[in-house]
Design a protein around this motif. Structure first.
Motif, mmCIF file in Angstrom:
data_model
loop_
_atom_site.group_PDB
_atom_site.id
_atom_site.type_symbol
_atom_site.label_atom_id
_atom_site.label_comp_id
_atom_site.label_asym_id
_atom_site.label_seq_id
_atom_site.Cartn_x
_atom_site.Cartn_y
_atom_site.Cartn_z
ATOM 1 N N VAL A 99 4.429 14.842 13.296
ATOM 2 C CA VAL A 99 5.680 15.473 13.709
ATOM 3 C C VAL A 99 5.405 16.835 14.334
ATOM 4 N N ALA A 100 4.545 17.614 13.697
ATOM 5 C CA ALA A 100 4.260 18.970 14.186
ATOM 6 C C ALA A 100 3.624 18.952 15.571
ATOM 7 N N THR A 101 2.631 18.099 15.769
ATOM 8 C CA THR A 101 1.927 18.098 17.050
ATOM 9 C C THR A 101 2.779 17.507 18.170
ATOM 10 N N LEU A 102 3.553 16.462 17.872
ATOM 11 C CA LEU A 102 4.400 15.872 18.909
ATOM 12 C C LEU A 102 5.551 16.809 19.270
ATOM 13 N N ALA A 103 6.109 17.494 18.278
ATOM 14 C CA ALA A 103 7.180 18.457 18.558
ATOM 15 C C ALA A 103 6.662 19.582 19.440
ATOM 16 N N ALA A 104 5.440 20.057 19.172
ATOM 17 C CA ALA A 104 4.857 21.117 19.991
ATOM 18 C C ALA A 104 4.651 20.640 21.421
ATOM 19 N N ARG A 105 4.235 19.394 21.595
ATOM 20 C CA ARG A 105 4.039 18.865 22.944
ATOM 21 C C ARG A 105 5.358 18.653 23.679
ATOM 22 N N SER A 106 6.374 18.244 22.960
ATOM 23 C CA SER A 106 7.642 17.932 23.626
ATOM 24 C C SER A 106 8.353 19.184 24.109
ATOM 25 N N VAL A 107 8.053 20.337 23.518
ATOM 26 C CA VAL A 107 8.672 21.590 23.957
ATOM 27 C C VAL A 107 8.240 21.926 25.374
ATOM 28 N N PRO A 124 0.825 -1.214 0.000
ATOM 29 C CA PRO A 124 0.000 0.000 0.000
ATOM 30 C C PRO A 124 0.856 1.259 0.000
ATOM 31 N N GLU A 125 0.342 2.291 -0.603
ATOM 32 C CA GLU A 125 0.998 3.597 -0.635
ATOM 33 C C GLU A 125 0.664 4.306 0.669
ATOM 34 N N LEU A 126 1.676 4.478 1.538
ATOM 35 C CA LEU A 126 1.442 5.041 2.859
ATOM 36 C C LEU A 126 1.823 6.503 2.976
ATOM 37 N N THR A 127 2.179 7.137 1.894
ATOM 38 C CA THR A 127 2.559 8.547 1.978
ATOM 39 C C THR A 127 1.327 9.416 2.038
ATOM 40 N N GLY A 128 1.496 10.620 2.555
ATOM 41 C CA GLY A 128 0.387 11.555 2.714
ATOM 42 C C GLY A 128 0.001 12.208 1.401
ATOM 43 N N GLY A 129 -0.621 13.367 1.518
ATOM 44 C CA GLY A 129 -1.098 14.091 0.345
ATOM 45 C C GLY A 129 0.026 14.719 -0.443
ATOM 46 N N ALA A 130 -0.342 15.485 -1.487
ATOM 47 C CA ALA A 130 0.640 16.073 -2.387
ATOM 48 C C ALA A 130 1.416 17.204 -1.716
ATOM 49 N N GLU A 131 0.752 17.983 -0.866
ATOM 50 C CA GLU A 131 1.431 19.080 -0.193
ATOM 51 C C GLU A 131 2.172 18.550 1.016
ATOM 52 N N ARG A 132 3.480 18.655 0.958
ATOM 53 C CA ARG A 132 4.294 18.140 2.055
ATOM 54 C C ARG A 132 5.127 19.275 2.640
ATOM 55 N N ARG A 133 4.960 19.481 3.948
ATOM 56 C CA ARG A 133 5.731 20.508 4.626
ATOM 57 C C ARG A 133 6.922 19.854 5.308
ATOM 58 N N GLU A 134 8.068 20.462 5.178
ATOM 59 C CA GLU A 134 9.276 19.950 5.805
ATOM 60 C C GLU A 134 9.417 20.541 7.202
ATOM 61 N N PRO A 135 10.037 19.815 8.138
ATOM 62 C CA PRO A 135 10.271 20.361 9.480
ATOM 63 C C PRO A 135 11.147 21.614 9.410
ATOM 64 N N THR A 136 10.819 22.600 10.245
ATOM 65 C CA THR A 136 11.558 23.861 10.204
ATOM 66 C C THR A 136 12.385 24.101 11.463
ATOM 67 N N THR A 137 11.902 23.690 12.615
ATOM 68 C CA THR A 137 12.644 23.929 13.849
ATOM 69 C C THR A 137 13.515 22.709 14.170
ATOM 70 N N ASP A 138 14.457 22.902 15.081
ATOM 71 C CA ASP A 138 15.327 21.786 15.496
ATOM 72 C C ASP A 138 14.515 20.676 16.148
ATOM 73 N N THR A 139 13.544 21.045 16.957
ATOM 74 C CA THR A 139 12.703 20.047 17.624
ATOM 75 C C THR A 139 11.932 19.227 16.592
ATOM 76 N N GLU A 140 11.358 19.881 15.603
ATOM 77 C CA GLU A 140 10.620 19.167 14.551
ATOM 78 C C GLU A 140 11.552 18.254 13.769
ATOM 79 N N ARG A 141 12.773 18.705 13.502
ATOM 80 C CA ARG A 141 13.725 17.870 12.773
ATOM 81 C C ARG A 141 14.090 16.618 13.582
ATOM 82 N N VAL A 142 14.290 16.783 14.881
ATOM 83 C CA VAL A 142 14.619 15.635 15.731
ATOM 84 C C VAL A 142 13.465 14.625 15.734
ATOM 85 N N VAL A 143 12.250 15.112 15.913
ATOM 86 C CA VAL A 143 11.085 14.219 15.935
ATOM 87 C C VAL A 143 10.937 13.520 14.580
ATOM 88 N N ALA A 144 11.113 14.240 13.490
ATOM 89 C CA ALA A 144 11.006 13.643 12.153
ATOM 90 C C ALA A 144 12.089 12.585 11.937
#
Length: 179
Positions: A122-130, A48-68
């Motif tokens: 990634v976005a929501t978990l990074a926000a919680r981990s801060v 199965p194709e498990l990737t998300g939609g066409a619009e993909r946002r890359e992590p921007t902060t260090d915390t988001e990069r670590v979680v990703a």
């Protein structure tokens, strides 16, 4: 011979199942592949194709990069987007424990497995981990020297006490013969 609209199917399933039980991917097949014995041939199923939609946002902060990076490492995926859902990409409860442990180690946080279930992207978990600093009251785990006489656990102490209270009782004995 029918057309299947996977979006309509997903909405229908979401009406009767909790969110964690909704399939992360739907694959439309002309027929179910079977083995010569008439059972499901799992090897013949398409991946199965498990990737998300066409619009993909890359992590921007260090915390988001670590979680990703932790998501990608645990799931064995090359890269993870900011809005990619851990469970939609193949994560499960066992791998969730590895993710929380690695994120906590990397960020000095104290997020729980429950937090990952509640914030699976990634976005929501990074926000919680801060906002979750490591628990300062918890002592660090360090190797210790093993004593000559290992102390009993509380359950073992209770069993000993019950035995001392009534030494003739066979309540916790299991008689069996082994030949």
């Amino acid at each position: 011979g029918h057309e299947v609209d996977t979006d309509v199917l997903r909405e229908h399933v979401a009406g009767s199942l909790p969110a964690h039980m909704i399939p992360s991917a739907f694959v439309v097949l002309e027929s179910i592949p079977l083995t010569p014995a008439g059972k499901l041939d799992r090897r013949a199923l398409p991946i199965p194709e498990l990737t998300g939609g066409a619009e993909r946002r890359e992590p921007t902060t260090d915390t988001e990069r670590v979680v990703a990076e932790v998501f990608a490492e645990v799931l064995g995926i090359e890269s993870i987007g900011l809005d990619d859902n851990f469970f939609d990409l193949g994560g499960d409860s066992l791998s969730a424990t590895r993710v929380t442990s690695r994120v906590n180690s990397a960020l000095g946080a104290s997020i729980t497995v429950r937090a990952l279930f509640e914030a699976p992207t990634v976005a929501t978990l990074a926000a919680r981990s801060v906002g979750q600093p490591a628990d300062a009251n918890r002592p660090a785990l360090v190797p210790m020297e093993r004593p000559d006489r290992v102390p009993l656990s509380q359950a073992q102490q209770r069993m000993w006490f019950i035995n001392q209270f009534d030494t003739s009782s066979a309540a916790y004995n299991i008689p069996l013969a082994v030949q």
